[in-house]
Design a protein around this motif. Structure first.
Motif, PDB file in Angstrom:
ATOM      1  N   SER A  29       0.817  -1.205   0.000  1.00  0.00           N
ATOM      2  CA  SER A  29       0.000   0.000   0.000  1.00  0.00           C
ATOM      3  C   SER A  29       0.857   1.263   0.000  1.00  0.00           C
ATOM      4  CB  SER A  29      -0.948   0.004   1.206  1.00  0.00           C
ATOM      5  OG  SER A  29      -0.213   0.045   2.405  1.00  0.00           O
ATOM      6  N   ALA A  30       0.261   2.364  -0.453  1.00  0.00           N
ATOM      7  CA  ALA A  30       0.971   3.641  -0.551  1.00  0.00           C
ATOM      8  C   ALA A  30       1.419   4.133   0.819  1.00  0.00           C
ATOM      9  CB  ALA A  30       0.064   4.682  -1.205  1.00  0.00           C
ATOM     10  N   ILE A  80      -0.138 -11.903  -3.950  1.00  0.00           N
ATOM     11  CA  ILE A  80       1.168 -12.134  -3.317  1.00  0.00           C
ATOM     12  C   ILE A  80       2.206 -12.280  -4.422  1.00  0.00           C
ATOM     13  CG2 ILE A  80       2.480 -13.652  -1.787  1.00  0.00           C
ATOM     14  CD1 ILE A  80      -0.379 -14.613  -0.768  1.00  0.00           C
ATOM     15  N   ASN A  81       3.280 -11.467  -4.351  1.00  0.00           N
ATOM     16  CA  ASN A  81       4.249 -11.423  -5.435  1.00  0.00           C
ATOM     17  C   ASN A  81       5.680 -11.573  -4.924  1.00  0.00           C
ATOM     18  OD1 ASN A  81       2.161 -10.444  -7.451  1.00  0.00           O
ATOM     19  ND2 ASN A  81       2.083  -8.823  -5.932  1.00  0.00           N
ATOM     20  N   PRO A  82       6.347 -12.714  -5.211  1.00  0.00           N
ATOM     21  CA  PRO A  82       7.766 -12.821  -4.867  1.00  0.00           C
ATOM     22  C   PRO A  82       8.565 -11.823  -5.699  1.00  0.00           C
ATOM     23  CG  PRO A  82       6.804 -14.980  -5.344  1.00  0.00           C
ATOM     24  CD  PRO A  82       5.803 -13.950  -5.762  1.00  0.00           C
ATOM     25  N   MET A  83       9.458 -11.078  -5.053  1.00  0.00           N
ATOM     26  CA  MET A  83      10.243 -10.057  -5.741  1.00  0.00           C
ATOM     27  C   MET A  83      11.609 -10.564  -6.182  1.00  0.00           C
ATOM     28  SD  MET A  83       8.070  -7.670  -5.842  1.00  0.00           S
ATOM     29  CE  MET A  83       9.129  -6.450  -6.623  1.00  0.00           C
ATOM     30  N   LEU A  84      11.999 -11.738  -5.708  1.00  0.00           N
ATOM     31  CA  LEU A  84      13.263 -12.355  -6.116  1.00  0.00           C
ATOM     32  C   LEU A  84      12.958 -13.715  -6.726  1.00  0.00           C
ATOM     33  CD1 LEU A  84      15.330 -11.566  -2.900  1.00  0.00           C
ATOM     34  CD2 LEU A  84      15.874 -10.699  -5.184  1.00  0.00           C
ATOM     35  N   GLU A  85      13.687 -14.063  -7.779  1.00  0.00           N
ATOM     36  CA  GLU A  85      13.463 -15.362  -8.410  1.00  0.00           C
ATOM     37  C   GLU A  85      13.813 -16.494  -7.455  1.00  0.00           C
ATOM     38  OE1 GLU A  85      14.730 -17.764 -12.476  1.00  0.00           O
ATOM     39  OE2 GLU A  85      15.222 -15.638 -12.284  1.00  0.00           O
ATOM     40  N   ASN A  86      14.915 -16.316  -6.724  1.00  0.00           N
ATOM     41  CA  ASN A  86      15.355 -17.304  -5.743  1.00  0.00           C
ATOM     42  C   ASN A  86      15.854 -16.591  -4.496  1.00  0.00           C
ATOM     43  OD1 ASN A  86      15.169 -19.816  -7.407  1.00  0.00           O
ATOM     44  ND2 ASN A  86      16.674 -18.724  -8.647  1.00  0.00           N
ATOM     45  N   GLY A  99      13.094  -1.943  -3.644  1.00  0.00           N
ATOM     46  CA  GLY A  99      12.866  -0.720  -4.416  1.00  0.00           C
ATOM     47  C   GLY A  99      11.911  -0.904  -5.579  1.00  0.00           C
ATOM     48  N   LYS A 100      11.751  -2.141  -6.040  1.00  0.00           N
ATOM     49  CA  LYS A 100      10.885  -2.422  -7.189  1.00  0.00           C
ATOM     50  C   LYS A 100       9.467  -2.831  -6.797  1.00  0.00           C
ATOM     51  CE  LYS A 100      14.679  -3.915 -10.191  1.00  0.00           C
ATOM     52  NZ  LYS A 100      15.351  -5.071 -10.816  1.00  0.00           N
ATOM     53  N   ILE A 101       9.167  -2.814  -5.505  1.00  0.00           N
ATOM     54  CA  ILE A 101       7.824  -3.224  -5.081  1.00  0.00           C
ATOM     55  C   ILE A 101       6.795  -2.253  -5.648  1.00  0.00           C
ATOM     56  CG2 ILE A 101       6.266  -3.434  -3.098  1.00  0.00           C
ATOM     57  CD1 ILE A 101       8.648  -4.511  -1.495  1.00  0.00           C
ATOM     58  N   PRO A 102       5.840  -2.753  -6.450  1.00  0.00           N
ATOM     59  CA  PRO A 102       4.840  -1.855  -7.046  1.00  0.00           C
ATOM     60  C   PRO A 102       3.773  -1.456  -6.027  1.00  0.00           C
ATOM     61  CG  PRO A 102       4.397  -4.112  -7.694  1.00  0.00           C
ATOM     62  CD  PRO A 102       5.659  -4.145  -6.878  1.00  0.00           C
ATOM     63  N   ARG A 103       3.150  -0.341  -6.273  1.00  0.00           N
ATOM     64  CA  ARG A 103       2.071   0.145  -5.405  1.00  0.00           C
ATOM     65  C   ARG A 103       0.781  -0.581  -5.752  1.00  0.00           C
ATOM     66  NH1 ARG A 103       0.973   6.601  -4.587  1.00  0.00           N
ATOM     67  NH2 ARG A 103      -1.166   6.489  -3.830  1.00  0.00           N
ATOM     68  N   ASP A 104       0.103  -1.096  -4.744  1.00  0.00           N
ATOM     69  CA  ASP A 104      -1.180  -1.776  -4.946  1.00  0.00           C
ATOM     70  C   ASP A 104      -2.295  -0.771  -4.695  1.00  0.00           C
ATOM     71  OD1 ASP A 104      -3.576  -3.238  -4.607  1.00  0.00           O
ATOM     72  OD2 ASP A 104      -2.469  -5.026  -4.039  1.00  0.00           O
ATOM     73  N   GLU A 105      -3.083  -0.500  -5.734  1.00  0.00           N
ATOM     74  CA  GLU A 105      -4.132   0.513  -5.647  1.00  0.00           C
ATOM     75  C   GLU A 105      -5.454  -0.045  -5.108  1.00  0.00           C
ATOM     76  OE1 GLU A 105      -3.381   3.523  -6.102  1.00  0.00           O
ATOM     77  OE2 GLU A 105      -1.565   3.499  -7.337  1.00  0.00           O
ATOM     78  N   THR A 106      -5.525  -1.357  -4.875  1.00  0.00           N
ATOM     79  CA  THR A 106      -6.808  -1.950  -4.468  1.00  0.00           C
ATOM     80  C   THR A 106      -7.168  -1.609  -3.023  1.00  0.00           C
ATOM     81  OG1 THR A 106      -5.827  -4.028  -3.669  1.00  0.00           O
ATOM     82  CG2 THR A 106      -6.408  -3.905  -6.023  1.00  0.00           C
ATOM     83  N   GLY A 107      -6.153  -1.320  -2.201  1.00  0.00           N
ATOM     84  CA  GLY A 107      -6.414  -1.059  -0.787  1.00  0.00           C
ATOM     85  C   GLY A 107      -6.633  -2.323   0.025  1.00  0.00           C
ATOM     86  N   VAL A 108      -6.447  -3.476  -0.605  1.00  0.00           N
ATOM     87  CA  VAL A 108      -6.635  -4.760   0.088  1.00  0.00           C
ATOM     88  C   VAL A 108      -5.278  -5.255   0.579  1.00  0.00           C
ATOM     89  CG1 VAL A 108      -7.357  -7.171  -0.186  1.00  0.00           C
ATOM     90  CG2 VAL A 108      -8.631  -5.335  -1.332  1.00  0.00           C
ATOM     91  N   GLU A 109      -5.217  -5.670   1.848  1.00  0.00           N
ATOM     92  CA  GLU A 109      -3.971  -6.209   2.411  1.00  0.00           C
ATOM     93  C   GLU A 109      -4.245  -7.585   2.992  1.00  0.00           C
ATOM     94  OE1 GLU A 109      -4.655  -2.901   3.813  1.00  0.00           O
ATOM     95  OE2 GLU A 109      -3.066  -1.679   2.976  1.00  0.00           O
ATOM     96  N   ASN A 110      -3.858  -8.619   2.268  1.00  0.00           N
ATOM     97  CA  ASN A 110      -4.098  -9.999   2.710  1.00  0.00           C
ATOM     98  C   ASN A 110      -2.896 -10.509   3.509  1.00  0.00           C
ATOM     99  OD1 ASN A 110      -6.729 -10.387   1.686  1.00  0.00           O
ATOM    100  ND2 ASN A 110      -5.904 -10.641  -0.367  1.00  0.00           N
ATOM    101  N   VAL A 111      -2.792 -10.038   4.731  1.00  0.00           N
ATOM    102  CA  VAL A 111      -1.668 -10.363   5.602  1.00  0.00           C
ATOM    103  C   VAL A 111      -1.605 -11.858   5.904  1.00  0.00           C
ATOM    104  CG1 VAL A 111      -0.674  -9.993   7.893  1.00  0.00           C
ATOM    105  CG2 VAL A 111      -1.691  -8.074   6.666  1.00  0.00           C
TER     106      VAL A 111
END
Length: 200
Positions: A29-30, A80-86, A99-111
């Motif tokens: 989230s922002a 849920i998005n892995p940011m590293l291949e391994n 630094g490459k984590i994109p902003r999620d505009e949905t406002g949903v946080e599935n902790v």
């Protein structure tokens, strides 16, 4: 910064026991943008400290084979998005991935769904090795979020799964007053194109 330093200590304690994989789970989230940047900048110090210990022959590193400390970075919101291949032990790659984590505009946080997926992916390392009688690796989850989670119905499942496989979960975020489900924090939109008036 104090919380991140504490995580470093916990990582070293885990390494004294056995090889360790740390999975950082960042809320997309922002409102978490500034905290992600602070942690990203702190990673250099964390891994520098661990590197110094490694170079000086600290037993946390010397008692295990090659690459005892591995790190993975996940980003979560609605998905849920892995940011590293391994998993990696390269601090530069870790910092770049945050630094490459994109902003999620949905406002949903599935902790809790993220924690459960983490258990599903990493539980194989927590099974007892029949030949050695030991677990292969320790696993640590570090959740960075300022929300309780939109999937709180999965809380009990998360607790049960983490308890079963002895996976500790650390959370870095805004303080959660004991016994309350809401607190107000000052927030300013990180995008200067929008209203910069503080909100609570």
């Amino acid at each position: 910064s104090g919380a991140v330093d504490r995580i470093t200590e916990e990582g070293l304690l885990s390494l004294q026991e056995r090889k360790t994989t740390v999975v950082w789970m960042f809320d997309q989230s922002a409102s978490l943008l500034r905290q992600r940047e602070e942690i990203q900048n702190r990673f250099e110090r964390i891994y520098h400290e661990l590197g110094v210990l490694k170079a000086s022959g600290d037993e946390s590193f010397s008692k295990h084979d090659d690459r005892p400390l591995l790190t993975q970075v996940w980003a979560f919101g609605q998905t849920i998005n892995p940011m590293l291949e391994n998993e990696t032990d390269d601090p530069e790659l870790i910092q770049q991935s945050i630094g490459k984590i994109p902003r999620d505009e949905t406002g949903v946080e599935n902790v809790f769904s993220t924690v459960l997926k983490g258990v599903d992916v990493y539980r194989k390392y927590r099974r007892i090795n029949r030949s050695t009688g030991e677990r292969d690796r320790n696993i640590m989850f570090i959740v960075v979020s300022d929300e309780a989670g939109d999937d709180s119905t999965r809380l009990d499942d998360s607790v049960e799964a983490c308890t079963k496989y002895e996976i500790p979960v650390y959370v870095i975020g805004v303080p959660a007053p004991f016994g309350r489900d809401k607190t107000y924090v000052k927030w300013v939109d990180p995008d200067p194109k929008y209203d910069q008036t503080p909100q609570f």
